[in-house]
Structures are given as structure tokens and as C-alpha cells.
Design an enzyme around this catalytic site. Structure first.
Site, PDB file in Angstrom:
ATOM      1  N   HIS A  98       0.694  -1.295  -0.046  1.00  0.00           N
ATOM      2  CA  HIS A  98      -0.047   0.071   0.028  1.00  0.00           C
ATOM      3  C   HIS A  98       0.805   1.291  -0.001  1.00  0.00           C
ATOM      4  CE1 HIS A  98       1.199  -0.446   4.021  1.00  0.00           C
ATOM      5  NE2 HIS A  98       0.587   0.991   4.431  1.00  0.00           N
ATOM      6  N   ASP A 100       0.329   4.883   1.989  1.00  0.00           N
ATOM      7  CA  ASP A 100      -0.575   5.344   2.978  1.00  0.00           C
ATOM      8  C   ASP A 100      -1.467   6.485   2.738  1.00  0.00           C
ATOM      9  OD1 ASP A 100       0.799   3.905   5.086  1.00  0.00           O
ATOM     10  OD2 ASP A 100       2.296   5.497   5.500  1.00  0.00           O
ATOM     11  N   HIS A 257       4.667   0.299   0.415  1.00  0.00           N
ATOM     12  CA  HIS A 257       5.475  -0.555   1.472  1.00  0.00           C
ATOM     13  C   HIS A 257       4.460  -1.713   1.947  1.00  0.00           C
ATOM     14  CE1 HIS A 257       3.550   2.881   3.713  1.00  0.00           C
ATOM     15  NE2 HIS A 257       3.376   2.031   4.856  1.00  0.00           N
ATOM     16  N   ARG A 272       3.834   6.501  14.355  1.00  0.00           N
ATOM     17  CA  ARG A 272       3.857   6.807  12.871  1.00  0.00           C
ATOM     18  C   ARG A 272       3.168   8.574  12.925  1.00  0.00           C
ATOM     19  NH1 ARG A 272       0.723   4.275   8.072  1.00  0.00           N
ATOM     20  NH2 ARG A 272      -0.812   6.173   8.065  1.00  0.00           N
TER      21      ARG A 272
HETATM   22  C1  SIN Z   1       2.555   1.272   7.905  1.00  0.00           C
HETATM   23  O1  SIN Z   1       2.030   0.687   6.971  1.00  0.00           O
HETATM   24  O2  SIN Z   1       2.516   2.765   8.008  1.00  0.00           O
HETATM   25  C2  SIN Z   1       3.282   0.401   8.985  1.00  0.00           C
HETATM   26  C3  SIN Z   1       4.480  -0.095   8.383  1.00  0.00           C
HETATM   27  C4  SIN Z   1       4.829  -1.041   9.609  1.00  0.00           C
HETATM   28  O3  SIN Z   1       4.335  -1.284  10.549  1.00  0.00           O
HETATM   29  O4  SIN Z   1       6.193  -1.503   9.122  1.00  0.00           O
END
Ligand code: SIN
Length: 297
Positions: A98, A100, A257, A272
Site C-alpha cells: 500500500h 499510506d 510498502h 507513526r
Molecule cells: C505502515 O504501513 O505505516 C506500517 C508499517 C509497519 O508497521 O512496518
């Protein structure tokens, strides 16, 4: 003076020599922004920063952005707690390719993830460079995508596409589910021009993109599947092994990611924050941009 250690030939670098717990001076911010634009994702180990320091770092990249559908940390509206408990069954937040919040009008330009508790093994995150993916995309797919919108929807949070309860990720994270507003479709250009480097990059991901504009879901599926398989080829990816105190910063519009869900029996806790930049519409790439691109050997 920052020292960069590239993780792969295409994406990712570890940065030594940065202290993110002190003031983020103009020079440090400029050096980090420059590294980010070249590597798409950068990692600084051994920082152990506070949330105040994380917010100051995030703000040095752009205005801090609050995203919908994930309840923020109590008393910290700018911060999402990304947590999976040792005994928590099911999926993991971010456990699919995805970008974000690509379905909102102004998706984050970048995200900052600050690791505090990491499992003894597993729990890695993988990033894929969408400018490398664009460069190597076969010409017929480039022609199909350039100048075309893709339709994004907040699939995990809505009604129409929401996953079945037992497959849902992020039980520890207070995700807002079942909001029909999240099913609203939003068109974004499928190919963007990077605001700093000028490189073209794919802006598609399977978590939020439902179809290509002018095509049905059924017509779009084989195209999107083929592009996605290409866009996450190992040659365009880096996989990062977290240690407590590591801070990752990624260019959200230039990457996809994937959080790897393989650490059952262990806690994993990160914080985050996200920062704003231009909208995808403001970065739309067109056929002239494509034809002006230098040929890649
Ligand atoms: C996310 O998708 O922002 C989280 C990524 C993660 O926890 O490694």
C-alpha cells in the site's frame, strides 16, 4: 556531516551521523530531505526519540497531517500508535502492499515511523520504489497508464470492500470500520512526476485502488495485477530489519510498502506521523513528460 549507506542498488539508505533528538537545524533538515528524494526511504538507527522530537522531525519535512480512520494516540492527535501484541491473532496493520492513505485528496507526502519495541526476529518492512518500477515498465503499459486516473477507495474502512472480520488487521489499533464514506471513489493520476527529482513514478497500490478510470473493475483487474507484480519486483525493493530506536522516513508518493506479519508471540510497537505535500493531481505526469524522460539503459 551525514554518511549514507545504501541498502540496495535502487532504494533505501541508512544514515549515520544524524542526531534526531536535538534541534532539527535547517542544514540537517535539508540534508535529510535531499537523502530522502534520492533514496525514497531512509533509516536512522539508535535514536530513541520522544514523540515531541518525532513531531519536530516530521514538521521539518512538511506540515504534519492527521489521517482519517485510525484513532490517534490519546492526547496526541498527530500520532498513530502502530502496535501488534504478542498474543494478537490475525493480520497486521499495513500487512499488504500500500501507499499510506492514497485514497484521500492529499495523501501524505511522507511518513515517519519510530520503532520502540521490535520483535527478536521478523516484523520487517519492505518498500518498493515506484520510480524504478515506472522506468522498467513495458511501453504498452506506460501508454495505457500515462494521463489516466486510477480510482482509489478506503477499502479496509468502508462497507463495500471491507475484509471479513476474522481477516481484519490491526485489532490493537482502533481502526474505524464500516464507514460508507470510505467507499467514496477518488481519482488520482496513475503516474506522477516527483516534485524534487522530476522522475516519473507509478501511483497505484492494491490496498486502495479498485480500478482504472474508463474501465470496469473486471477490465482493470488483469492490468492492475500485472502492474502490481512488476511494481514490487525484488529489484525495486529493500527490506529493513528494525532495531529499537530506529526512525524510518519514506517518500509516500514514490513508494509502496508492506509490513511483514511473521512475529507472532512478540510485541511490536512503533509511532507513526505523516507530513503533507502537493496533491497527486498537482503532480500529474502527462505524455510530454514521458517522452521527455531520458532513456534508461
Ligand atoms: C505502515 O504501513 O505505516 C506500517 C508499517 C509497519 O508497521 O512496518
Amino acid at each position: 556531516m551525514l554518511n549514507e549507506k545504501r541498502l540496495t542498488g535502487t532504494i533505501g539508505a541508512e544514515i549515520d551521523g544524524a542526531d534526531l533528538s536535538g534541534p532539527i537545524t535547517d542544514n540537517l533538515a535539508a540534508a535529510l530531505r535531499d537523502a530522502l528524494s534520492r533514496h525514497h526511504v531512509i533509516f536512522v538507527r539508535g535514536q530513541h526519540i520522544t514523540l515531541e522530537q518525532q513531531k519536530a522531525l516530521t514538521a521539518s519535512f512538511g506540515t504534519i497531517l492527521q489521517v482519517p480512520y485510525v484513532e490517534p494516540l490519546e492526547g496526541e492527535p498527530d500520532v498513530i500508535r502502530v502496535f501488534k501484541a504478542a498474543d494478537e491473532p490475525g493480520g497486521v496493520f499495513g500487512g499488504g502492499w500500500h501507499t499510506d492513505f492514497s485514497f484521500i485528496e492529499r495523501p501524505p507526502a511522507g511518513s515517519v515511523l519510530n520503532a520502540t519495541t521490535t520483535p527478536p526476529h521478523g516484523g520487517d518492512t519492505i518498500w518498493a520504489s515506484q520510480s524504478e518500477a515506472w522506468n522498467a515498465l513495458p511501453d504498452p503499459l506506460k501508454s495505457l497508464l500515462i494521463g489516466r486516473d486510477a480510482i482509489h477507495v478506503g477499502k479496509p474502512y468502508g462497507v463495500k470492500w471491507s475484509p471479513p472480520v476474522k481477516e481484519r488487521a490491526g485489532a490493537s489499533m482502533n481502526l474505524v470500520r464500516g464507514d460508507p464514506g470510505a467507499d467514496e471513489e477518488r481519482g488520482h493520476p496513475a503516474v506522477l512526476r516527483h516534485p524534487v527529482t522530476g522522475r516519473l513514478m507509478l501511483f497505484l497500490n492494491p490496498t486502495y485502488v479498485s480500478r482504472l478510470d474508463g474501465m470496469t473493475e473486471e477490465e482493470s483487474r488483469p492490468v492492475l495485477d500485472a502492474v502490481q507484480a512488476h511494481a514490487t519486483r525484488p529489484e525495486f525493493c529493500c527490506r529493513f530489519r528494525w532495531t529499537p530506536g530506529t526512525v524510518a522516513i519514506w517518500d509516500n508518493l514514490a513508494t509502496q510498502h508492506y509490513a511483514v506479519n511473521d512475529y507472532s508471540g512478540h510485541d511490536r510497537l512503533m509511532y507513526r506521523t505523516t507530513f503533507a505535500g502537493p496533491t497527486p493531481r498537482e503532480l500529474a505526469a502527462n505524455r510530454t513528460d514521458m517522452e521527455a524522460e531520458p532513456a534508461i539503459a
